[in-house]
Enzyme design. Structure first.
Site, PDB file in Angstrom:
ATOM      1  CG  ASN A 199      -2.071  -0.937   1.129  1.00  0.00           C
ATOM      2  OD1 ASN A 199      -2.343  -1.510   0.075  1.00  0.00           O
ATOM      3  ND2 ASN A 199      -2.765  -1.128   2.235  1.00  0.00           N
ATOM      4  NE  ARG A 527      -8.232  -2.363 -10.313  1.00  0.00           N
ATOM      5  CZ  ARG A 527      -7.186  -1.577 -10.579  1.00  0.00           C
ATOM      6  NH1 ARG A 527      -6.170  -2.070 -11.248  1.00  0.00           N
ATOM      7  NH2 ARG A 527      -7.165  -0.321 -10.174  1.00  0.00           N
ATOM      8  NE  ARG A 557      -3.517   4.951 -10.108  1.00  0.00           N
ATOM      9  CZ  ARG A 557      -3.269   6.077 -10.773  1.00  0.00           C
ATOM     10  NH1 ARG A 557      -2.143   6.240 -11.394  1.00  0.00           N
ATOM     11  NH2 ARG A 557      -4.169   7.034 -10.799  1.00  0.00           N
ATOM     12  CG  HIS A 587     -14.745   2.349 -11.267  1.00  0.00           C
ATOM     13  ND1 HIS A 587     -15.501   2.398 -10.110  1.00  0.00           N
ATOM     14  CD2 HIS A 587     -13.635   1.641 -10.953  1.00  0.00           C
ATOM     15  CE1 HIS A 587     -14.864   1.760  -9.135  1.00  0.00           C
ATOM     16  NE2 HIS A 587     -13.745   1.291  -9.616  1.00  0.00           N
ATOM     17  NE  ARG A 716     -11.778  -1.203   1.442  1.00  0.00           N
ATOM     18  CZ  ARG A 716     -10.922  -0.839   0.484  1.00  0.00           C
ATOM     19  NH1 ARG A 716      -9.641  -0.689   0.761  1.00  0.00           N
ATOM     20  NH2 ARG A 716     -11.346  -0.597  -0.732  1.00  0.00           N
TER      21      ARG A 716
END
Length: 843
Positions: A199, A527, A557, A587, A716
């Site tokens: 991350n 994805r 990305r 998206h 989150r």
């Protein structure tokens, strides 16, 4: 089969956005900013009009076979086309009505709601306090615009937003707290250490790199929290240094010793036995040495390029004849295993094995010293689609340029020689603030692969295998469920990973591909996995003669290269592959199947919150709706036509779609709760998202909370909302849950005067989602599904559920036990147990 409770309405006038720059204007400003940077520094800017994540989409015109054909257009024409196709022509003024008051208790049609603020109330300015927030690992390098009109926000304090960059670091700190938690299984703790490191790598590659570039080019503005760009950067350097030191200490002093106590040893070269060293020497000679390339640095050999995130040895050697010292660099091969097994369950870092045999690489020289170092570079990218004749080719070139981005962080072993460190700092052109000395080993992201190799199930979370949703198969069997037959009976609300992806969404598409009565499949792909059965099903459908349209987001990305590969494979199979709208990243998670049934056509649809990725569907928490509802089918047909052709549709029957109606629709529904509350009817706002930073939505939540509406936020990652402030947000609660599954669903629920309204879909409450992406939310109409989602949201924010609580100062506090020290409810384990009880003891 569930139908909408409200008939389709005439298309209303598109409401004007209140207090935010219009998409077309933002596009012009962003392009002007990039053009100005290019003129100043004499080179093409790499930052991009992003949107983790909205860079521009390639326009496409249909050729004779219906396949998208990229169009070469100039910037002025592209902007005009964008306005024509998305309806985002500049608009001025405040929100306008649509023939119905937005606060009216009567349900308005989707897309017709406009924001309406309650009467302004005096609120004291917040005093002092640190600025913090929480972020999402899904990153975006583009700055957040902060252009709310002063007249619209005069009733709200200026310091009402928390700082998003510190907020991201707070999110990653929560990941680190799971690695530090002794109640978490040991191998899972090691995996959380790897997740923290990965991350942070991406944060520096994207957010820090983008911030540095904007500072250097003089285009950075004060953030919504009130901090200047340099203050934000210094905050990042200071806080990330603290967290990286804590991360290293957790590994060195806690996790590694605890694993050793369980017989899993993560050791260094000096701790190996002679037999183990001999075995690894043989491995070095035969499998490692042949792929190593030592690079000297002298007048004839310039300092080598150091690729981003690569591990490197800085080596100092002496020529015994001349007595001169020399510097060399040895790159640790990234394709080899990060940790090598010296003997059963005893692992040593690859760089230790290389360092122990440097004499083999420099024969005749005396090796004086070696030090590990690692560089993080700007790895964001930009494709100026308006001028790109072929988007795939342009993106491939930009992917090659990504390797050569400027450094943004230098990690070194804390024992590094000052001379070597000075050389690295000088040659890499980094500042002292960007140097991070750490105890070895560096790059603990490599622990993830090691964890996968260790066969110790007792050191992991108990295994869970998802079963088929009960509405798709009342009795478990080896045969696949008949998804179409089930959907003709009822809508199916899926909750992954508790419900199997392979026997629901995957089966839906595989059945559609094999069914001779299916005429067409339309699908978005953001994805997906390297061996995707979803892609295989689409290819099978095209090869069998079905019409297959695939919206491939090739600018997802760090998945760009994989998506380019799949786009070409799909095209070769005969699928119509398009890339959406110029300036917008696609998206939304949508699938549409058109099937011939007798004399009529029936449309089946899936609208979800997660990617069509079978592997991550076992790790990511997501929800999705499978339905044969005619209104949803018609909406998806309209939306796919907009994405693949020319359409100005902005309103839908059961969808809210960004960037045209999603923000305004949510803000209006929040305002409507105020009217319900004042009229004494049930009112609440419950939202579950990955991140929330959009100022317009946050201000609407503040006004609702100030009017007395209870607001619960389950976030989150990033949260720029400042809860618990007297006179502003004492009715707002913010919770965050992290665990074995990554909380990824987006759910929006409203009390609506006793008739709860619930939406699910792909959008987070961030500028990139609401302004620079095609996102879609679907309204859930089945009463049982609405009740189930509301129960989930209530459970997530209850004080009896283990979670992190956000305070008004921006600090997150973990609540894992009650006053007597007993563990609070783990919402993920609770859901697992419920599914197991429903299906019996076998799962």
């Amino acid at each position: 089969m569930t139908h909408s409770a409200h008939p389709a309405q005439p298309e209303p006038t598109q409401p004007k956005r209140n207090g935010r720059a219009k998409p077309a204007r933002r596009e012009r400003e962003a392009r002007a900013e990039r053009d100005g940077r290019a003129e100043r520094d004499g080179s093409a800017d790499q930052e991009g009009h992003t949107g983790r994540d909205g860079r521009a989409k390639q326009d496409g015109r249909a050729d004779q076979d219906g396949r998208a054909k990229p169009a070469r257009v100039g910037k002025k024409d592209a902007r005009a086309g964008q306005d024509a196709r998305t309806g985002s022509a500049p608009r001025t003024g405040s929100a306008v009505g649509t023939g119905r008051d937005a606060t009216d208790a009567v349900q308005p049609p989707v897309g017709a709601l406009t924001a309406s603020r309650p009467q302004a109330m005096a609120v004291p300015t917040l005093g002092g306090g640190s600025l913090a927030a929480a972020l999402d690992p899904d990153l975006d390098s583009e700055p957040d615009s902060f252009d709310l009109d002063a007249d619209d926000t005069a009733d709200l304090p200026r310091d009402r937003f928390l700082e998003r960059e510190r907020s991201w670091l707070a999110f990653n700190e929560r990941v680190l707290e799971l690695a530090e938690d002794p109640s978490v299984p040991l191998l899972e703790r090691a995996n959380f250490l790897a997740i923290f490191a990965s991350n942070l790598d991406e944060f520096f590659m994207v957010r820090v790199a983008g911030l540095k570039r904007r500072i250097a080019t003089g285009v950075a503005n004060r953030s919504a929290s009130g901090l200047q760009p340099r203050e934000v950067l210094e905050l990042i350097w200071t806080r990330s240094r603290e967290l990286m030191a804590r991360h290293a200490a957790c590994y060195q002093q806690d996790v590694a010793p605890a694993l050793a106590d369980e017989g899993v040893h993560l050791i260094r070269w000096a701790e190996l036995t002679e037999k183990e060293q001999a075995r690894l020497f043989s491995l070095f000679r035969h499998q490692i040495y042949p792929v190593l390339t030592p690079l000297a640095v002298d007048p004839a050999h310039p300092f080598p390029y150091i690729s981003g995130l690569s591990l490197n040895l800085a080596v100092v050697v002496r020529n015994p004849i001349s007595g001169h010292n020399h510097f060399a660099r040895v790159k640790v091969p990234p394709l080899l295993a990060r940790f090598l097994e010296a003997s059963p369950q005893r692992y040593v870092p690859l760089e230790d094995v290389i360092a122990a045999h440097l004499e083999e690489l420099f024969p005749g020289m005396e090796v004086l010293a070696h030090h590990m170092f690692r560089v993080t570079r700007n790895e964001d990218l930009e494709v100026e689609e308006d001028d790109a004749e072929n988007l795939l080719q342009a993106l491939e070139k930009e992917l090659m340029r990504r390797r050569f981005g400027p450094p943004v962080r230098l990690e070194v072993e804390e024992s590094i020689d000052p001379y070597v460190l000075d050389l690295l700092v000088r040659e890499l052109k980094v500042s002292d603030a960007e140097v991070y000395p750490l105890p070895g080993p560096l790059d603990l992201a490599g622990l993830s692969a090691l964890v996968g190799r260790v066969e110790r199930p007792e050191l992991r979370f108990p295994k869970y295998i998802a079963g088929t949703h009960r509405d798709l198969a009342e009795v478990e069997s080896a045969s696949a469920p008949d998804v179409f037959a089930a959907l003709r009976e009822r809508d199916v609300l899926l909750h992954h990973p508790y419900d199997s992806f392979s026997t629901s969404v995957q089966a839906f598409l595989e059945q559609a591909a094999a069914d001779p009565d299916v005429l067409a499949i339309k699908q978005t792909l953001y994805r997906t996995s390297g061996d995707s059965p979803i892609v295989d099903a689409l290819i099978d459908a095209a090869e069998s003669g079905k019409q297959v349209l695939v919206l491939v987001e090739i600018k997802a990305r760090f998945d760009e290269q994989a998506n380019i590969k799949w786009a070409r494979k799909l095209e070769e199979a005969g699928c119509h592959v398009v890339y959406g709208l110029v300036g917008l990243k696609t998206h939304c998670k949508l699938s549409l199947v058109v099937r011939q049934e007798g004399e009529q056509l029936r449309r089946y649809a899936h609208v979800g919150t997660g990617n069509y990725h079978p592997k991550t569907a076992r790790l990511y928490e997501d929800v999705g709706l499978l339905t044969a509802d005619p209104e949803v089918g018609a909406d998806l047909s309209d939306l796919f036509n907009r994405l693949s052709g020319y359409s100005r549709r902005e309103t839908y029957r059961r969808l809210l779609v960004a960037p045209t109606s999603l923000r305004d629709g949510l803000v209006a529904r929040i305002a409507r709760e105020v009217a319900h509350h004042r009229a004494g009817r049930p009112a609440f706002v419950r939202i579950k998202v990955n991140s929330i930073v959009d100022e317009t939505v946050i201000d609407a939540l503040y006004r609702a909370a100030r009017a007395g509406v209870p607001v619960d936020l389950w976030v989150r990652g990033i949260c720029a909302v400042r809860p618990g402030v007297p006179g502003l947000s004492e009715n707002i609660r913010v919770r965050s849950i992290l665990g074995r599954f990554l909380e990824h669903s987006r759910v929006f629920a409203f009390g609506n005067g006793g008739e709860p309204e619930v939406w699910v879909g792909s959008a987070d409450l961030m500028h990139r989602n609401l302004d620079r992406r095609i996102e879609a939310l679907v309204r859930v109409t089945d009463p049982g599904h609405r009740a189930a989602l509301n129960r989930l949201l209530e459970t997530g924010v209850e004080d009896t559920t283990a979670s992190w609580h956000l305070g008004p100062d921006g600090d997150w506090t973990r609540h894992a036990t009650d006053a007597d020290g007993r563990p609070l409810r783990n919402v993920q384990e609770t859901l697992i147990d419920a599914r197991r009880r429903r299906r019996g003891p076998t799962t």
